[in-house]
Design a protein around this motif. Structure first.
Motif, PDB file in Angstrom:
ATOM      1  N   GLY A 136     -20.923   8.817 -32.445  1.00 12.75           N
ATOM      2  CA  GLY A 136     -19.587   9.263 -32.078  1.00 12.75           C
ATOM      3  C   GLY A 136     -18.710   8.124 -31.613  1.00 12.75           C
ATOM      4  O   GLY A 136     -17.515   8.063 -31.915  1.00 12.75           O
ATOM      5  N   THR A 151     -19.415  14.318 -20.866  1.00 15.60           N
ATOM      6  CA  THR A 151     -19.279  15.758 -20.662  1.00 15.60           C
ATOM      7  C   THR A 151     -18.062  16.125 -19.809  1.00 15.60           C
ATOM      8  O   THR A 151     -17.844  17.284 -19.520  1.00 15.60           O
ATOM      9  N   MET A 165     -17.849  16.765 -31.203  1.00 16.53           N
ATOM     10  CA  MET A 165     -19.165  16.192 -31.513  1.00 16.53           C
ATOM     11  C   MET A 165     -20.182  16.592 -30.449  1.00 16.53           C
ATOM     12  O   MET A 165     -20.043  16.208 -29.287  1.00 16.53           O
ATOM     13  N   PRO A 166     -21.195  17.342 -30.846  1.00 15.72           N
ATOM     14  CA  PRO A 166     -22.191  17.787 -29.863  1.00 15.72           C
ATOM     15  C   PRO A 166     -22.987  16.642 -29.232  1.00 15.72           C
ATOM     16  O   PRO A 166     -23.441  16.755 -28.100  1.00 15.72           O
ATOM     17  N   GLU A 167     -23.125  15.524 -29.929  1.00 18.39           N
ATOM     18  CA  GLU A 167     -23.921  14.403 -29.408  1.00 18.39           C
ATOM     19  C   GLU A 167     -23.074  13.381 -28.661  1.00 18.39           C
ATOM     20  O   GLU A 167     -23.554  12.310 -28.305  1.00 18.39           O
ATOM     21  N   PHE A 168     -21.806  13.695 -28.390  1.00 20.93           N
ATOM     22  CA  PHE A 168     -20.916  12.746 -27.725  1.00 20.93           C
ATOM     23  C   PHE A 168     -21.455  12.431 -26.324  1.00 20.93           C
ATOM     24  O   PHE A 168     -21.891  13.321 -25.607  1.00 20.93           O
ATOM     25  N   PRO A 169     -21.423  11.149 -25.911  1.00 27.06           N
ATOM     26  CA  PRO A 169     -22.081  10.746 -24.665  1.00 27.06           C
ATOM     27  C   PRO A 169     -21.294  11.030 -23.381  1.00 27.06           C
ATOM     28  O   PRO A 169     -21.526  10.394 -22.369  1.00 27.06           O
ATOM     29  N   GLY A 201     -25.669   9.235 -28.519  1.00 25.40           N
ATOM     30  CA  GLY A 201     -24.337   9.527 -29.031  1.00 25.40           C
ATOM     31  C   GLY A 201     -23.600   8.319 -29.557  1.00 25.40           C
ATOM     32  O   GLY A 201     -22.370   8.297 -29.592  1.00 25.40           O
ATOM     33  N   SER A 250     -30.677   8.058 -31.198  1.00 25.32           N
ATOM     34  CA  SER A 250     -29.747   9.100 -31.626  1.00 25.32           C
ATOM     35  C   SER A 250     -29.331  10.003 -30.470  1.00 25.32           C
ATOM     36  O   SER A 250     -28.282  10.644 -30.527  1.00 25.32           O
ATOM     37  N   SER A 251     -30.112  10.032 -29.405  1.00 28.73           N
ATOM     38  CA  SER A 251     -29.757  10.877 -28.257  1.00 28.73           C
ATOM     39  C   SER A 251     -28.668  10.251 -27.397  1.00 28.73           C
ATOM     40  O   SER A 251     -28.140  10.900 -26.495  1.00 28.73           O
TER      41      SER A 251
END
Length: 90
Positions: free
Chosen positions: A10, A60, A54-58, A7, A4-5
């Motif tokens: 997404g 930045t 989405m905060p977990e999007f892979p 992303g 789940s970490s």
């Protein structure tokens, strides 16, 4: 590190939305050769949007987010082709 970490959720969302965009374009009667380009562009835009929503999007940064989205969009075309080949008779 659990899955789940990464992303992945997404990315899957972008692929599903792009698949639906491809089906919509196909229903309009536009030549099928444009579908990969359209879903790639839609995926790129959704990738950049996903970076903010989405905060977990892979990703930045803009370039990585666009690249993740484009690959996800093109994956939708690949999924469609796999399905067509598996259900093709003969």
């Amino acid at each position: 590190m659990d899955i789940s970490s990464l992303g992945i959720g997404g990315v899957a969302v972008i692929t599903v939305i792009c698949f639906l965009v491809g089906q919509l374009v196909k229903a309009t009667g536009l030549d099928n050769k444009y579908i990969p380009v359209i879903v790639g562009v839609a995926g790129g835009a959704l990738g950049v949007l996903g970076m903010f929503v989405m905060p977990e999007f892979p990703a930045t940064d803009y370039m990585t987010a666009a690249a993740v989205g484009i690959v996800s969009g093109l994956a939708a075309t690949g999924i469609n082709q796999v399905y067509k080949q598996l259900t093709k008779e003969g």
